[in-house]
Scaffold this motif. Structure first.
Motif, PDB file in Angstrom:
ATOM      1  N   GLU A  32       0.823  -1.208   0.000  1.00 45.93           N
ATOM      2  CA  GLU A  32       0.000   0.000   0.000  1.00 45.93           C
ATOM      3  C   GLU A  32       0.857   1.257   0.000  1.00 45.93           C
ATOM      4  OE1 GLU A  32      -0.277  -2.484   2.099  1.00 45.93           O
ATOM      5  OE2 GLU A  32      -2.232  -3.396   1.691  1.00 45.93           O
ATOM      6  N   VAL A  33       1.983   1.202   0.702  1.00 49.57           N
ATOM      7  CA  VAL A  33       2.894   2.356   0.722  1.00 49.57           C
ATOM      8  C   VAL A  33       3.487   2.573  -0.664  1.00 49.57           C
ATOM      9  CG1 VAL A  33       4.988   3.325   1.738  1.00 49.57           C
ATOM     10  CG2 VAL A  33       3.427   1.991   3.157  1.00 49.57           C
ATOM     11  N   VAL A  34       3.920   1.474  -1.289  1.00 50.21           N
ATOM     12  CA  VAL A  34       4.494   1.576  -2.636  1.00 50.21           C
ATOM     13  C   VAL A  34       3.451   2.098  -3.621  1.00 50.21           C
ATOM     14  CG1 VAL A  34       5.548   0.295  -4.541  1.00 50.21           C
ATOM     15  CG2 VAL A  34       6.170  -0.248  -2.183  1.00 50.21           C
ATOM     16  N   GLN A  35       2.214   1.592  -3.537  1.00 48.74           N
ATOM     17  CA  GLN A  35       1.141   2.080  -4.409  1.00 48.74           C
ATOM     18  C   GLN A  35       0.964   3.585  -4.257  1.00 48.74           C
ATOM     19  OE1 GLN A  35      -1.892  -0.614  -2.888  1.00 48.74           O
ATOM     20  NE2 GLN A  35      -2.188  -1.461  -4.943  1.00 48.74           N
ATOM     21  N   SER A  36       0.961   4.056  -3.033  1.00 50.04           N
ATOM     22  CA  SER A  36       0.755   5.486  -2.784  1.00 50.04           C
ATOM     23  C   SER A  36       1.912   6.313  -3.311  1.00 50.04           C
ATOM     24  CB  SER A  36       0.564   5.726  -1.287  1.00 50.04           C
ATOM     25  OG  SER A  36      -0.582   5.058  -0.811  1.00 50.04           O
ATOM     26  N   LEU A  37       3.138   5.815  -3.146  1.00 47.19           N
ATOM     27  CA  LEU A  37       4.307   6.555  -3.626  1.00 47.19           C
ATOM     28  C   LEU A  37       4.343   6.594  -5.156  1.00 47.19           C
ATOM     29  CD1 LEU A  37       7.014   5.241  -1.127  1.00 47.19           C
ATOM     30  CD2 LEU A  37       6.076   7.561  -1.231  1.00 47.19           C
ATOM     31  N   VAL A  38       4.013   5.478  -5.802  1.00 42.72           N
ATOM     32  CA  VAL A  38       3.966   5.458  -7.265  1.00 42.72           C
ATOM     33  C   VAL A  38       2.881   6.408  -7.761  1.00 42.72           C
ATOM     34  CG1 VAL A  38       3.474   4.044  -9.292  1.00 42.72           C
ATOM     35  CG2 VAL A  38       4.925   3.147  -7.473  1.00 42.72           C
ATOM     36  N   SER A  39       1.748   6.408  -7.090  1.00 41.87           N
ATOM     37  CA  SER A  39       0.664   7.319  -7.459  1.00 41.87           C
ATOM     38  C   SER A  39       1.109   8.767  -7.326  1.00 41.87           C
ATOM     39  CB  SER A  39      -0.558   7.068  -6.579  1.00 41.87           C
ATOM     40  OG  SER A  39      -1.007   5.740  -6.699  1.00 41.87           O
ATOM     41  N   ALA A  40       1.818   9.066  -6.230  1.00 40.53           N
ATOM     42  CA  ALA A  40       2.317  10.435  -6.028  1.00 40.53           C
ATOM     43  C   ALA A  40       3.285  10.825  -7.142  1.00 40.53           C
ATOM     44  CB  ALA A  40       2.994  10.540  -4.660  1.00 40.53           C
ATOM     45  N   LEU A  41       4.144   9.898  -7.542  1.00 39.47           N
ATOM     46  CA  LEU A  41       5.066  10.173  -8.640  1.00 39.47           C
ATOM     47  C   LEU A  41       4.304  10.459  -9.931  1.00 39.47           C
ATOM     48  CD1 LEU A  41       7.806  10.278 -10.043  1.00 39.47           C
ATOM     49  CD2 LEU A  41       7.771   7.766 -10.155  1.00 39.47           C
ATOM     50  N   LEU A  42       3.273   9.652 -10.222  1.00 43.08           N
ATOM     51  CA  LEU A  42       2.485   9.869 -11.436  1.00 43.08           C
ATOM     52  C   LEU A  42       1.745  11.200 -11.396  1.00 43.08           C
ATOM     53  CD1 LEU A  42       1.150   6.261 -11.982  1.00 43.08           C
ATOM     54  CD2 LEU A  42       2.549   7.549 -13.599  1.00 43.08           C
ATOM     55  N   PHE A  43       1.221  11.565 -10.235  1.00 41.03           N
ATOM     56  CA  PHE A  43       0.567  12.865 -10.129  1.00 41.03           C
ATOM     57  C   PHE A  43       1.566  14.000 -10.330  1.00 41.03           C
ATOM     58  CE2 PHE A  43      -3.053  10.782  -7.823  1.00 41.03           C
ATOM     59  CZ  PHE A  43      -4.043  11.214  -8.696  1.00 41.03           C
ATOM     60  N   ASN A  44       2.796  13.806  -9.860  1.00 36.73           N
ATOM     61  CA  ASN A  44       3.812  14.835 -10.067  1.00 36.73           C
ATOM     62  C   ASN A  44       4.181  14.940 -11.546  1.00 36.73           C
ATOM     63  OD1 ASN A  44       5.600  16.798  -8.681  1.00 36.73           O
ATOM     64  ND2 ASN A  44       7.218  15.561  -9.603  1.00 36.73           N
ATOM     65  N   ILE A  45       4.248  13.791 -12.227  1.00 38.87           N
ATOM     66  CA  ILE A  45       4.481  13.806 -13.673  1.00 38.87           C
ATOM     67  C   ILE A  45       3.342  14.535 -14.377  1.00 38.87           C
ATOM     68  CG2 ILE A  45       4.634  12.344 -15.732  1.00 38.87           C
ATOM     69  CD1 ILE A  45       6.031  10.248 -13.934  1.00 38.87           C
ATOM     70  N   SER A  46       2.118  14.316 -13.897  1.00 36.95           N
ATOM     71  CA  SER A  46       0.960  15.008 -14.457  1.00 36.95           C
ATOM     72  C   SER A  46       1.107  16.518 -14.311  1.00 36.95           C
ATOM     73  CB  SER A  46      -0.316  14.539 -13.744  1.00 36.95           C
ATOM     74  OG  SER A  46      -1.429  15.293 -14.148  1.00 36.95           O
ATOM     75  N   TYR A  47       1.537  16.949 -13.132  1.00 37.90           N
ATOM     76  CA  TYR A  47       1.727  18.390 -12.910  1.00 37.90           C
ATOM     77  C   TYR A  47       2.778  18.946 -13.869  1.00 37.90           C
ATOM     78  CZ  TYR A  47       3.318  22.712 -10.789  1.00 37.90           C
ATOM     79  OH  TYR A  47       3.694  24.017 -10.596  1.00 37.90           O
ATOM     80  N   ILE A  48       3.902  18.225 -14.028  1.00 35.73           N
ATOM     81  CA  ILE A  48       4.974  18.681 -14.909  1.00 35.73           C
ATOM     82  C   ILE A  48       4.469  18.770 -16.351  1.00 35.73           C
ATOM     83  CG2 ILE A  48       7.247  18.119 -15.849  1.00 35.73           C
ATOM     84  CD1 ILE A  48       7.797  16.676 -13.147  1.00 35.73           C
ATOM     85  N   ARG A  49       3.694  17.773 -16.765  1.00 41.08           N
ATOM     86  CA  ARG A  49       3.175  17.764 -18.130  1.00 41.08           C
ATOM     87  C   ARG A  49       2.225  18.931 -18.377  1.00 41.08           C
ATOM     88  NH1 ARG A  49      -1.257  15.877 -20.952  1.00 41.08           N
ATOM     89  NH2 ARG A  49      -0.781  15.348 -23.108  1.00 41.08           N
ATOM     90  N   LYS A  50       1.331  19.180 -17.436  1.00 40.89           N
ATOM     91  CA  LYS A  50       0.384  20.291 -17.604  1.00 40.89           C
ATOM     92  C   LYS A  50       1.123  21.626 -17.649  1.00 40.89           C
ATOM     93  CE  LYS A  50      -3.471  17.880 -15.439  1.00 40.89           C
ATOM     94  NZ  LYS A  50      -4.273  17.690 -14.208  1.00 40.89           N
ATOM     95  N   ARG A  51       2.149  21.755 -16.836  1.00 41.06           N
ATOM     96  CA  ARG A  51       2.936  22.981 -16.856  1.00 41.06           C
ATOM     97  C   ARG A  51       3.654  23.135 -18.190  1.00 41.06           C
ATOM     98  NH1 ARG A  51       7.341  22.688 -12.601  1.00 41.06           N
ATOM     99  NH2 ARG A  51       8.348  21.555 -14.286  1.00 41.06           N
ATOM    100  N   SER A  52       4.163  22.033 -18.735  1.00 43.50           N
ATOM    101  CA  SER A  52       4.840  22.077 -20.030  1.00 43.50           C
ATOM    102  C   SER A  52       3.875  22.433 -21.149  1.00 43.50           C
ATOM    103  CB  SER A  52       5.499  20.730 -20.331  1.00 43.50           C
ATOM    104  OG  SER A  52       6.501  20.445 -19.388  1.00 43.50           O
ATOM    105  N   LYS A  53       2.652  21.892 -21.082  1.00 41.72           N
ATOM    106  CA  LYS A  53       1.656  22.193 -22.118  1.00 41.72           C
ATOM    107  C   LYS A  53       1.274  23.658 -22.116  1.00 41.72           C
ATOM    108  CE  LYS A  53      -1.774  19.594 -23.206  1.00 41.72           C
ATOM    109  NZ  LYS A  53      -3.017  18.798 -23.152  1.00 41.72           N
TER     110      LYS A  53
END
Length: 297
Positions: free
Chosen positions: A163-184
């Motif tokens: 569950e901890v790993v799932q949450s950390l991977v999810s946080a990483l993906l959300f951070n990638i989402s933020y970076i992508r939206k900022r780039s767009k």
């Protein structure tokens, strides 16, 4: 006769045959894998100039050197700080890399993060749409490294804290989402409408090329006329729709020829050619080799 399916680079076959769980550079379970050093892995699995299909999606980023590779026909050159989000069932082919190339990687089965389905980047990943190539700033690269090694340290705890790993991977993906939206939001990195349509076309080719090789089919999917689609694709990529379709079929053929025990006539049937002779002529015209010659090369 039992016929093997084409080899997919999946967590299951890596766990079963190629990688020892939880060794110095990698950790693999049935639904999650993480690699801290791609180049230091001792595996006979990867060869350059040979296509492979990835069953699960991947988060990959380069930490040094440079690599040139194709993902679903599109060629990329990745260097330090470039991140790739690879959709499940993508076909990759490594063309060349520098001697100092290194990358880190995570492989994630869809069910591992299925509770996250609203975010745009997660739709890219879970929805099996086009892949994402994202250059990172120095700050974003350093943060990605911190996420990665926090996950790396967590999987090496005495008890696997899923569950901890799932949450950390999810946080990483959300951070990638933020970076992508900022780039767009940056006009310099925004795709034109034609470029976006072209990438949607390539995603459709990857999905349907083994059974649909008619320009009208793809034009209909994109709500365009066949003539306009051909013009758009030619203007964007300097290749026609049929040239892209033929390349996609060749890549699928290579995967089947190298990574299955299907006979040539079975491959021709699987790829919806009218007969094996037609398939052999097509393959030789496209590659300069017969299917048998390619299998033995």
């Amino acid at each position: 006769m039992v016929v093997n399916e084409p080899l997919e680079i999946s967590l299951k076959n890596v766990l079963d045959y190629f990688i020892v769980q939880n060794n110095e550079y990698r950790f693999v379970t049935k639904d999650f894998g993480i690699v801290s050093s791609f180049m230091r892995m001792t595996s006979e699995l990867f060869f350059i100039h040979q296509p492979y299909k990835l069953k699960e999606g991947r988060i990959v980023y380069a930490v040094s050197g440079q690599v040139t590779l194709s993902i679903n026909l599109i060629q990329y050159t990745a260097k330090k700080g470039d991140l790739l989000l690879l959709a499940p069932n993508s076909i990759i082919e490594i063309h060349e890399f520098t001697t100092d190339f290194e990358m880190r990687m995570m492989a994630i089965q869809n069910d591992f993060i299925q509770f996250l389905n609203k975010d745009e980047v997660l739709e890219y990943y879970i929805g099996r749409r086009e892949n994402l190539f994202l250059p990172l700033s120095e700050k974003d690269y350093e943060m990605t490294e911190r996420y990665f090694f926090l996950i790396w340290d967590t999987v090496h705890e005495e008890v696997f804290r899923k569950e901890v790993v799932q949450s950390l991977v999810s946080a990483l993906l959300f951070n990638i989402s933020y970076i992508r939206k900022r780039s767009k939001a940056n006009n310099q990195t925004r795709h034109t409408r034609q470029e976006e349509t072209f990438h949607r076309f390539i995603a459709l080719v990857h999905e349907y090329c083994t059974r649909e090789r008619n320009v009208a089919f793809y034009a209909d999917k994109l709500c365009l006329s066949p003539r306009y689609l051909n013009t758009l694709v030619k203007n964007t990529s300097r290749q026609t729709v049929m040239e892209w379709l033929n390349q996609a079929v060749v890549i699928e053929s290579k995967v089947l020829l190298k990574h299955s025990d299907l006979l040539v006539y079975q491959i021709a049937d699987k790829l919806n050619f009218p007969n094996p002779s037609f398939f052999c002529k097509f393959f030789k015209k496209m590659t300069g080799m017969t299917p048998m010659e390619y299998q033995k090369s």
